[in-house]
Enzyme design. Structure first.
Site, PDB file in Angstrom:
ATOM      1  N   GLU A 142       3.569  -0.149   6.309  1.00  0.00           N
ATOM      2  CA  GLU A 142       4.522  -0.106   5.197  1.00  0.00           C
ATOM      3  C   GLU A 142       5.951  -0.410   5.633  1.00  0.00           C
ATOM      4  O   GLU A 142       6.814   0.475   5.654  1.00  0.00           O
ATOM      5  CB  GLU A 142       4.441   1.249   4.474  1.00  0.00           C
ATOM      6  CG  GLU A 142       3.101   1.484   3.789  1.00  0.00           C
ATOM      7  CD  GLU A 142       3.088   2.706   2.868  1.00  0.00           C
ATOM      8  OE1 GLU A 142       3.975   3.556   2.996  1.00  0.00           O
ATOM      9  OE2 GLU A 142       2.191   2.778   2.020  1.00  0.00           O
ATOM     10  N   GLU A 312      -4.785   1.451   1.317  1.00  0.00           N
ATOM     11  CA  GLU A 312      -4.793   2.904   1.115  1.00  0.00           C
ATOM     12  C   GLU A 312      -4.940   3.181  -0.378  1.00  0.00           C
ATOM     13  O   GLU A 312      -4.063   2.834  -1.158  1.00  0.00           O
ATOM     14  CB  GLU A 312      -3.480   3.525   1.620  1.00  0.00           C
ATOM     15  CG  GLU A 312      -3.223   3.283   3.096  1.00  0.00           C
ATOM     16  CD  GLU A 312      -1.912   3.917   3.579  1.00  0.00           C
ATOM     17  OE1 GLU A 312      -1.284   4.673   2.818  1.00  0.00           O
ATOM     18  OE2 GLU A 312      -1.522   3.634   4.722  1.00  0.00           O
TER      19      GLU A 312
HETATM   20  C1  GAL Z   1       1.524   5.913   2.668  1.00  0.00           C
HETATM   21  C2  GAL Z   1       1.505   5.775   4.175  1.00  0.00           C
HETATM   22  C3  GAL Z   1       0.481   6.681   4.814  1.00  0.00           C
HETATM   23  C4  GAL Z   1       0.584   8.055   4.216  1.00  0.00           C
HETATM   24  C5  GAL Z   1       0.380   7.959   2.728  1.00  0.00           C
HETATM   25  C6  GAL Z   1       0.373   9.289   2.027  1.00  0.00           C
HETATM   26  O1  GAL Z   1       2.740   5.509   2.155  1.00  0.00           O
HETATM   27  O2  GAL Z   1       1.225   4.450   4.556  1.00  0.00           O
HETATM   28  O3  GAL Z   1       0.704   6.725   6.193  1.00  0.00           O
HETATM   29  O4  GAL Z   1       1.823   8.590   4.528  1.00  0.00           O
HETATM   30  O5  GAL Z   1       1.408   7.184   2.195  1.00  0.00           O
HETATM   31  O6  GAL Z   1       0.154   9.131   0.662  1.00  0.00           O
END
Ligand code: GAL
Ligand code: ZN
Length: 664
Positions: A142, A312
């Site tokens: 990110e 994710e």
């Molecule tokens: C994302 C990040 C992850 C984790 C996640 C939690 O932004 O890439 O590492 O922090 O959020 O929701």
């Protein structure tokens, strides 16, 4: 339709790994992303690598038949590296150094950090490029997260000066481009230029726009260091996981160095942190705003005009929003099929198992803290069992043929990060936002089941593989397209001349590439359209006004461009507020085989839907009357409300999604 999961073997005893891997495989997971925060374990001391545990993790996953996506660990530099090179730490606009203790504690332009990143990435690439489990790479994690795109350190100051010199050659050219004659800003040399946003009050908008571009180039250049290091050893796909509608760097530039783009989908967290009004946040409390999520999918699919990945996917409650509600039962399944329907090829859940300690201990996973299945585990299993029957979309073929585009996604919306920044720098009305303006056009189309492509504006004037054409789209919408140039105006005019329909929204063509006012708005298009924006009206939140369009009355808020149509355009709507003195709000002009339209007011949802519906139906594009909260995602139909609904001959349970029978 590929399923994945984000896994941190480093957080759990090794005796557990094989069981985790087996369980993943049984669940239908095919890809596992690992490693992206593990630098201090991979290199516990300067120059001493410990690959043993990572080898074992690779082997364990491989033995279970899983593929690995290896994340480079540069988001979290170890403390020893920071102590050796304190100059790598980023500096905020307030001049304060942002220190160690969380993540993303580096400046993208720091030369030592670039070298160190090259070193660790090269070491990983060399070691794992030929491991049979490896399927792809993820660079960093990110970019720009936690407000780290822009940095005010000494390196950035001196590199900004060099960047400006490359761009303008002479300081006189810079003075002219920034209109520094105003407030005695004239510079005698590039070395006099400071980083913006540290002035007593608002600093020069042209200066700021260039700083935003410079910072974005820093991210892109930093990513290239990693891509180059990987490429020396591996030709597997390289991706990066970006963040939805995150505006701070130009994603169009980033993706040129990547094989596939991914984004991280947190529907509840993103809605909570969005500018949507409270009633909408309550309405979609447990499932997120469908169109906010779909618009992000369409954005990422459009960046490369290829299927994208979800790296994710929110599995349960997150920890980082102001409030963190539990998703509805069924939400994880719904988000997964929404992603596939909007063109994603992989959905990877974040994370496998909830962390028992540190910053994210309140974040859900597929497994709970104690390692037993949580709700999302069950739903991922349902997605797995259903996906064969749900398959059959032809996104990849569709994206490669203009004829198929016209058939299936008749509408394109232009998107551009320079326009985003220009709107951000001088919104001129509290409620004015780039994404809000775009959403005003996007949402009504989603409500009518019309598939949309988001097309990067920048690509229209590029050649070769990086270029895109508007051929095949029946209607092109350009919301908040502030910056126009002559080459862009030519492309748009050619599209219209050849039979296209183009709608320019509020503020179109108001700015030049260096963020000065165009003498005439909309820029180089106003002669062809036969109309000019002569005054603007920036309204405070809560104020609404109307325009009269034939027999209809439409409502708008936030913004009105007052249009003078005396150059030959036809007036389609006029403002009702006496302050606007009967000025035009919406005009049209045919050109060649097609038509331009210019709409100065930011219409509300029902008004915009009515405008678009009539126009689309005139153009022979099919629209559907879907019930509230029901959406079409390509081949699927989904219900975002907690009650049973019926639509297009299908019964949709609460938060349900079904395969659409398109033959009906
Ligand atoms: C994302 C990040 C992850 C984790 C996640 C939690 O932004 O890439 O590492 O922090 O959020 O929701
Ligand atoms: Zn810096």
């Amino acid at each position: 339709m590929t399923l994945g999961v984000c896994y941190y073997p480093d957080h759990w005893p090794r005796e557990r790994w094989a069981q985790d891997a087996k369980q993943m495989k049984e669940l239908g997971i095919e890809r596992v992303r690992i490693g992206e925060f593990a630098w201090s374990l991979i290199e516990p001391e300067p120059g001493r690598y410990d690959f043993e545990w990572l080898d074992a993790a690779f082997d364990t996953l491989h033995d279970a038949g899983l593929g690995v996506i290896l994340g480079t660990p540069t988001s979290t530099a170890p403390k020893w590296l920071v102590d050796q090179n304190p100059g790598m730490l980023p500096v905020g606009a307030d001049g304060r150094v942002r220190g160690f203790g969380s993540r993303k504690h580096y400046c993208h332009r720091n030369a030592t950090y670039r070298q160190e990143s090259d070193r660790i990435v090269s070491a990983l690439a060399e070691r794992y490029a030929s491991h049979p489990a490896l399927v792809a790479w993820q660079t960093d994690n990110e970019y720009g997260c936690h407000d780290t795109t822009r940095c005010w350190c000494d390196t950035c100051r001196s590199e900004f000066r060099t960047w400006l010199k490359d761009r303008y050659q002479t300081v006189d050219a810079l003075n002219e481009a920034w209109w520094t004659v105003f407030w005695s800003q004239t510079y005698r040399s590039f070395d006099e230029v400071e980083l913006p946003e540290q002035g007593v009050t608002e600093t020069n908008p042209s200066h700021r726009l260039d700083f935003y571009r410079f910072a974005s180039d820093g991210v892109v250049g930093y990513n290239r260091v990693q891509v180059d290091a990987i490429r020396k050893h591996s030709d597997l796909p390289i991706t990066h996981n970006s963040m939805g509608l995150f505006p701070d760097y130009d994603h169009v530039d980033l993706v040129d160095d990547l094989d596939v783009i991914a984004w991280d989908n947190y529907p509840l967290g993103n809605l909570e942190e969005s500018p949507f009004p409270d009633d909408i946040k309550q309405k979609y409390l447990r499932v997120g705003h469908p169109d906010l999520v779909s618009m992000s999918h369409d954005l990422y699919r459009g960046l490369k005009n290829l299927p994208h990945w979800i790296m994710e996917q929110q599995p349960g409650q997150v920890n980082w929003a102001s409030n963190n509600p539990l998703p509805a039962e069924g939400a994880v399944r719904l988000w997964s099929f929404q992603a596939f329907g909007q063109g994603a090829e992989m959905v990877s859940y974040f994370r496998w198992r909830a962390a028992v300690g540190a910053q994210e201990l309140m974040h859900a996973g597929l497994l709970k803290h104690d390692g037993t299945p949580d709700q999302a585990f069950k739903e991922a299993g349902i997605v797995n069992s259903e996906r064969a029957a749900f398959d059959g979309d032809t996104v990849r073929e569709r994206l490669s043929s203009a004829a198929a585009v016209q058939e299936d996604a008749p509408v394109a919306i232009l998107v551009d990060y320079d326009d985003m920044w220009s709107s951000q720098i001088q919104p001129h009305a509290q409620g004015f936002g780039y994404w809000t303006a775009m959403f005003g056009l996007y949402e009504p189309l989603q409500e009518m089941g019309v598939r949309v492509d988001l097309v990067p504006k920048k690509r229209l004037t590029m050649d070769g593989d990086r270029g895109r054409s508007l051929d095949g789209y029946k209607l092109v919408l350009a919301p908040a397209m502030q910056i126009t140039t002559e080459p862009l105006a030519k492309v748009l005019t050619d599209y219209v001349a050849g039979g296209g329909r183009l709608l320019l929204g509020a503020r179109a063509g108001s700015k030049t590439a260096s963020n000065l006012a165009h003498m005439q708005q909309p820029g180089h298009l106003s002669d062809t359209i036969g109309a000019q924006v002569v005054r603007v009206d920036g309204l405070r939140p809560g104020v609404t006004r109307t325009v009269t369009a034939g027999s209809q009355t439409w409502t708008y808020a936030t913004w009105g461009d007052l249009i003078d149509a005396s150059g030959g355009a036809q007036v389609l709507a006029t403002y009702d507020d006496p302050a606007c003195q009967g000025s035009a709000a919406y005009v049209a002009r045919s050109h060649g085989q097609g038509e331009f339209r210019l709409l100065g007011a930011l219409l509300d949802l029902p008004s915009m839907r009515s405008l678009l519906k009539d126009w689309l139906n005139d153009l022979g594009v099919r629209t559907w009357d879907l019930p509230d909260g029901v959406r079409r995602h390509g081949p699927y139909l989904a219900n975002y409300l907690g009650e049973t609904q019926s639509a297009l001959g299908h019964t949709l349970p609460p938060f349900g999604v079904v395969k659409l029978d398109l033959g009906e």
